[in-house]
Structure formats: structure tokens, C-alpha cells
Design a protein around this motif. Structure first.
Motif, PDB file in Angstrom:
ATOM      1  N   PRO A 176      49.520  29.904  32.317  1.00 57.38           N
ATOM      2  CA  PRO A 176      49.768  30.561  31.033  1.00 57.38           C
ATOM      3  C   PRO A 176      50.221  29.563  29.970  1.00 57.38           C
ATOM      4  O   PRO A 176      50.928  28.594  30.271  1.00 57.38           O
ATOM      5  CB  PRO A 176      50.869  31.571  31.359  1.00 57.38           C
ATOM      6  N   HIS A 210      53.921  34.910  26.395  1.00 60.87           N
ATOM      7  CA  HIS A 210      53.078  35.984  25.869  1.00 60.87           C
ATOM      8  C   HIS A 210      51.664  35.934  26.453  1.00 60.87           C
ATOM      9  O   HIS A 210      50.803  36.723  26.065  1.00 60.87           O
ATOM     10  CB  HIS A 210      53.031  35.898  24.347  1.00 60.87           C
ATOM     11  N   ASP A 211      51.459  35.032  27.404  1.00 58.72           N
ATOM     12  CA  ASP A 211      50.138  34.847  28.016  1.00 58.72           C
ATOM     13  C   ASP A 211      50.215  35.073  29.529  1.00 58.72           C
ATOM     14  O   ASP A 211      49.391  34.567  30.281  1.00 58.72           O
ATOM     15  CB  ASP A 211      49.636  33.428  27.705  1.00 58.72           C
ATOM     16  N   ARG A 227      49.925  36.758  33.127  1.00 58.67           N
ATOM     17  CA  ARG A 227      49.301  37.752  33.989  1.00 58.67           C
ATOM     18  C   ARG A 227      50.239  37.975  35.178  1.00 58.67           C
ATOM     19  O   ARG A 227      51.179  37.211  35.392  1.00 58.67           O
ATOM     20  CB  ARG A 227      47.940  37.271  34.503  1.00 58.67           C
ATOM     21  N   ASP A 270      50.940  35.181  37.565  1.00 57.49           N
ATOM     22  CA  ASP A 270      51.771  34.071  37.089  1.00 57.49           C
ATOM     23  C   ASP A 270      53.237  34.249  37.461  1.00 57.49           C
ATOM     24  O   ASP A 270      54.015  33.293  37.391  1.00 57.49           O
ATOM     25  CB  ASP A 270      51.666  33.941  35.567  1.00 57.49           C
ATOM     26  N   ASP A 286      43.747  41.070  31.104  1.00 55.27           N
ATOM     27  CA  ASP A 286      45.029  41.733  30.823  1.00 55.27           C
ATOM     28  C   ASP A 286      46.172  40.731  30.860  1.00 55.27           C
ATOM     29  O   ASP A 286      46.182  39.797  31.665  1.00 55.27           O
ATOM     30  CB  ASP A 286      45.322  42.831  31.856  1.00 55.27           C
ATOM     31  N   ARG A 287      47.130  40.961  29.991  1.00 56.00           N
ATOM     32  CA  ARG A 287      48.381  40.219  29.985  1.00 56.00           C
ATOM     33  C   ARG A 287      49.540  41.219  30.008  1.00 56.00           C
ATOM     34  O   ARG A 287      49.375  42.369  29.583  1.00 56.00           O
ATOM     35  CB  ARG A 287      48.502  39.331  28.750  1.00 56.00           C
TER      36      ARG A 287
END
Length: 369
Positions: free
Chosen positions: A40, A44-45, A47, A50, A364-365
Motif C-alpha cells: 500500500p 488510505h490504500d 486492502r 495488508d 476494494d480498499r
């Protein structure tokens, strides 16, 4: 013609994305995510694959108190001993028992190496040292927002020292829910000055600031308070709520929550629910206005329409704490909200016995706005 063709292709791509997402009754039925070539870019990135570490702060709900209730089919002495266990491995926000319907187990479906979740059961803790199996479940039965600092005294060093955690670099999700005991304390002269909306919000904000200052790469999943006042009309007179005998005075929720014994107390808790959740939302908004790459706060409304819930949603031990059915259902609705923009989250959550689990897709995040 070229423009029309381009629009048509974009429409097909959009439809394909919609079709790729699905909802299931068991997380095991969700397809795996395709690994990313790089990690990421920022908080804000993220998944779900992560997330390497999960932790939790809270009260007896997060500690898993009373989940399995009072078993009327076994010896009463054994049933009484078992009923006061904390089933931390089944707690919706931090449990990791095999096949349990919990947020950490949903994360584990995508990230096999996630750690921090609690397992197993043991007798209730009241501000004592936590057994090893608790891992990063810092919740304490009986806790109010004022006690979050004490819980962080455990959580932060434990996270720093735990095997399998790269403290500086791993992405961490910390689930935080508290407030039921605060509401009940509003009718107790010992606590009423510490459970005002202002004090409640202040303690929550201070805890989040301490996480921000001491835990790198962290996402705080701030979960709204339940409307405890609706419990009492629903459970009033229910034989289910007094399994040990048929004496109405043994209904645990009235003994443990004095505000539930009068219309004035119920009104006070009803008003505090709204005020507490308003404070939580303002804390979320504060971090929306002060975004960073390594820290974020997300907010999940938990406005349960308890008056329409089945009695089995609550533990028959006291009809105050959620049962296994309750924890499983809450795990699904909170998980699903993690993938929804704030403006799209439900204002009211109605019980659905067939509640499903959202399967995130590659694009999707975890939504942070």
C-alpha cells in the motif's frame, strides 16, 4: 462513434466490477485477492491482505463476557462457573478461535499471517494482568472510557514485544468500542461525573491520540455505542433472561445497570447514546481534516434497532451482553461497513437472520472517508 464506443466499454468495465463483488454466508466462500506487486502507498490504500496486526480496546463486550450464556442442560454448579467466562476467542472484534465469525478471522482469510487476535476462554478479568492467549485484546470487563489509558498501558508494550510483529512497518487495525458501562454509570453517584458526553469524548480522543503518537502504521476502527436503553423493554419479564430460577429479581441487566430500573434512567441512557455517538463522529471528522499517510480513524455507526431484535441476540446469563448469535451478527455488519463510504453507511441497523458477509475485490480498499 468513437466516443460512444469508449462510453460503452467503460460501462462494461463498471458492470464487471459490480458482478465481481459478492456476499456470502461464510468468509471461506469469498475468493482470494490477487497479490499486489507492491504494498500500500499509505493508510488510505489498505486492502485486507495488508493488515498484519489486529488489536482491540473496550469493555466486557470486546472481552467476550457471557457469550455462551448459562447452560441449563448441565450441572448448575458447572454452568454457573462456565457462565462467568470471557470467551475472548469468540469476540466479534478481536477473537480468533477456529471457524469463529469474527473480524480477525475475516482478515485472516486474506492475510494468513495476521496476528494479535485473542483465543480461548478464561474467567473474567477486572483490571488484572492479561493471560498470554489474550494477545492484543486489551479489553477489560467493567471498563468505561476513563479506563482506556490503562488498557493502552498493556496494549502498546505488548504489541512492541510480541513475536511475529514488525512494530515499525506492519499495518495494524485496532478496533475500539466502549460506552455501555458509561451509560449505566450515569445513575451511579460514583461514576456519573466521569461519564458525561464531554468526559466520554475526551477519554476516547486521548486514547486515539496516544495510539497515533505511539503506534506506527495504524488504522483505528472506531465503533459506535449500542442503544442500551432499548434492552430493558425487550427483556422485561422474559423467562429466557433468568435461567437460574424464575425470580424476576435475577434478571442480570437490571442488577448490573441501575439506569435500567426507572423511566428516568432509561431516558438518560437514550440521550447519552446519541450524545456519545455524536462525540465519536466528531473525533472521526477531526482526523478527516488532519489526514496523514500512516494513521487514520474510521467510524462505524452501530445504531442497532434493538427493539426489533430476537431475545436470543443477547446472552441468557444477563440479557445485557451479546450472545454468540449477537457477536456473529455484529461481526458481519461492522465488517461490511469497512468497505462503505461514510455517507453510504446505514443510519439504523435492523436485525437480519440471513445477514451476509461482503467479499472485497482486488480494487476494494478499507474506506477511510
Amino acid at each position: 462513434m468513437l466516443k460512444s464506443t469508449s462510453l460503452f466499454i467503460l460501462a462494461l468495465v463498471a458492470l464487471a466490477s459490480v458482478d465481481a463483488s459478492t456476499n456470502v454466508t461464510d468468509i471461506k466462500d469469498c475468493p482470494a485477492l490477487k497479490p499486489r506487486s507492491d504494498g500500500p502507498q499509505n493508510v488510505h490504500d489498505l486492502r485486507m491482505d495488508d493488515i498484519k496486526v489486529v488489536g482491540a480496546l473496550g469493555d466486557s463486550i470486546t472481552a467476550g463476557f457471557g457469550i455462551m450464556g448459562f447452560d441449563t442442560t448441565v450441572n448448575p454448579v458447572i454452568a454457573a462457573l462456565n457462565s462467568y467466562n470471557e470467551y475472548r476467542g469468540l469476540s466479534y472484534s478481536i477473537g480468533g478461535d477456529k471457524d469463529a465469525f469474527t473480524i480477525p478471522n475475516y482478515v485472516k482469510h486474506y492475510q494468513a499471517n495476521v496476528t494479535g487476535y485473542s483465543v480461548g476462554k478464561h474467567i473474567g478479568e477486572y483490571c488484572n494482568d492479561s493471560p498470554k492467549a489474550d494477545q492484543l485484546n486489551a479489553a477489560q470487563s467493567g471498563a468505561i472510557a476513563m479506563n482506556l489509558d490503562h488498557e493502552l498501558d498493556y496494549l502498546i508494550p505488548q504489541m512492541m514485544l510480541m513475536e511475529g510483529i514488525d512494530f515499525e512497518n506492519d499495518w495494524k487495525m485496532i478496533n475500539l468500542q466502549i460506552g455501555s458501562n458509561d451509560m449505566c454509570g450515569a445513575c451511579n453517584s460514583t461514576y456519573m461525573d466521569e461519564v458525561t458526553p464531554e468526559k466520554f469524548g475526551g477519554y476516547i480522543e486521548a486514547a486515539i491520540e496516544r495510539i497515533h503518537a505511539n503506534i506506527p502504521n495504524a488504522l483505528v476502527n472506531l465503533i459506535g455505542t449500542f442503544n442500551v436503553s432499548e434492552l430493558f423493554p425487550l427483556t422485561d419479564g422474559q423467562a429466557y433472561c433468568r435461567p437460574k430460577n424464575n425470580d424476576s429479581s435475577t434478571i442480570g441487566n437490571r442488577k448490573s445497570c441501575s439506569c435500567g430500573n426507572s423511566p428516568e434512567g432509561l431516558e438518560k441512557m437514550y440521550n447519552l447514546t446519541a450524545a456519545y455517538n455524536e462525540k465519536l463522529y466528531k473525533i472521526y471528522e477531526k482526523y478527516q481534516q488532519n489526514k496523514t499517510d500512516t494513521f487514520a480513524v474510521v467510524y462505524q455507526p452501530a445504531n442497532l434497532n434493538i427493539s426489533g431484535f430476537p431475545i436470543e441476540f443477547f446472552s441468557n446469563l444477563d440479557c445485557f451482553h451479546p450472545s454468540l448469535i449477537g457477536h456473529e451478527w455484529v461481526s458481519k455488519v461492522i465488517w461490511n461497513q469497512l468497505f462503505s463510504k461514510q455517507s453510504m453507511k446505514p443510519a439504523i441497523l435492523n436485525y437480519n437472520v440471513n445477514e451476509t458477509i461482503y467479499c472485497p475485490i482486488d480494487s476494494d480498499r478499507i474506506v477511510t472517508n
